[in-house]
Design an enzyme around this catalytic site. Structure first.
Site, PDB file in Angstrom:
ATOM      1  N   TYR A   1       4.847   7.369  -0.715  1.00 35.66           N
ATOM      2  CA  TYR A   1       5.025   7.365  -2.445  1.00 35.66           C
ATOM      3  C   TYR A   1       4.259   6.221  -3.024  1.00 35.66           C
ATOM      4  O   TYR A   1       3.125   6.281  -3.606  1.00 35.66           O
ATOM      5  CB  TYR A   1       5.931   6.237  -2.041  1.00 35.66           C
TER       6      TYR A   1
ATOM      7  N   SER B   1       3.198   1.047  -9.491  1.00 31.65           N
ATOM      8  CA  SER B   1       3.662   0.246  -8.559  1.00 31.65           C
ATOM      9  C   SER B   1       2.250  -0.370  -7.568  1.00 31.65           C
ATOM     10  O   SER B   1       1.462  -0.064  -7.230  1.00 31.65           O
ATOM     11  CB  SER B   1       4.855   1.020  -7.115  1.00 31.65           C
TER      12      SER B   1
END
Length: 264
Positions: A156, A143
């Site tokens: 995350y 990501s």
């Protein structure tokens, strides 16, 4: 049909980016094992994609479940050539929270799925690939948060940073076995559960140089490239598929607001 005769496992493969990857891998001729905990979606997708696609329920945070997944794949197709580590804990309550309010439960669950799950699957896959002696490919979904932080996504982003570090380390350890390990960095991608930043979706034209959100098919194209012989000399790196977001200063429009008064 660049992947004819190969077998791929896609974790988190029942929906979203994972489903897009499973679909494209099957179109390229690969046998595909869709690993997920969403039985209904996984079975429906496997049925849609045909006889060379299998759904297997698997919780990647649990080693025994991962080992059973790979056993099923080998029994069905004889080997595992490609692993796509896509399973992630993100669109769940508690994942998006300011660091001051982030819970230990969310921290443990996020790391268990995103980071420990990647470790379990990659190690089991690599051992099978090494024993077979014909190399293999491991592709980790990262990501933009691995290198540039999202507000309110501490766990995350931490897990994705770990995935990119792990990608480099695994690539070096496994290179002598001709097992290539790379990461793909998706940008804002439109999936079934939606894609939003803050309290509401952001118009793509406001933050993305190529003025649209990505699709699972955009990410799947990069997966197929890395899985194919066209990428035979690529390992230990990251490919960014984000419409140019990584190349720009981020728009203030995507920032959260937070009331810090009670912590002062």
């Amino acid at each position: 049909m660049r992947l004819a005769g190969k077998t791929a496992i896609v974790t988190g493969g029942a929906n979203g980016i994972g489903a897009g990857c499973a679909r494209r891998l099957a179109e390229e001729g690969a046998n595909v094992v869709i690993a997920d905990i969403d039985d209904a979606a996984g079975q429906a997708l496997a049925g849609e994609l045909g006889a060379n696609v299998l759904y297997a329920r698997a919780d990647v945070s649990q080693r025994a479940s991962v080992e059973a997944l790979f056993d099923d794949a080998v029994k069905a197709f004889g080997a595992v050539d490609i692993l796509v580590n896509n399973a992630a804990f993100v669109h769940k309550p508690g994942v998006i929270a300011n660091f001051l309010e982030y819970s230990e439960e969310s921290w443990q669950k996020t790391l268990a799925v995103n980071l420990t799950g990647m470790f379990h699957c990659s190690q089991v896959a690599a051992r099978l690939m090494a024993k077979r002696g014909q190399g293999g490919v491991i592709i980790n979904l990262s990501s933009g948060g691995a290198s540039r932080a999202h507000r309110h996504m501490f766990g995350y982003d931490t897990s994705k940073g770990g995935i990119e570090a792990a990608t480099r380390a695994m690539a070096l350890d496994l290179a002598p076995l001709n097992i290539r390990v790379n990461a793909i960095v998706p940008g804002s991608t439109r999936v079934e559960q939606g894609s939003s930043v803050g309290d509401a979706p952001i118009p793509p034209s406001a933050v993305i140089p190529l003025p649209r959100q990505g699709t699972p098919a955009d990410i799947a194209g990069a997966v197929v490239f890395l899985a194919s012989d066209d990428a035979a000399y690529i390992t230990g790196t990251r490919i960014v598929v984000d419409g140019g977001m990584d190349a720009q200063l981020r728009s203030p429009a995507v920032d959260f607001t937070f009331d810090y008064s009670e912590y002062r």
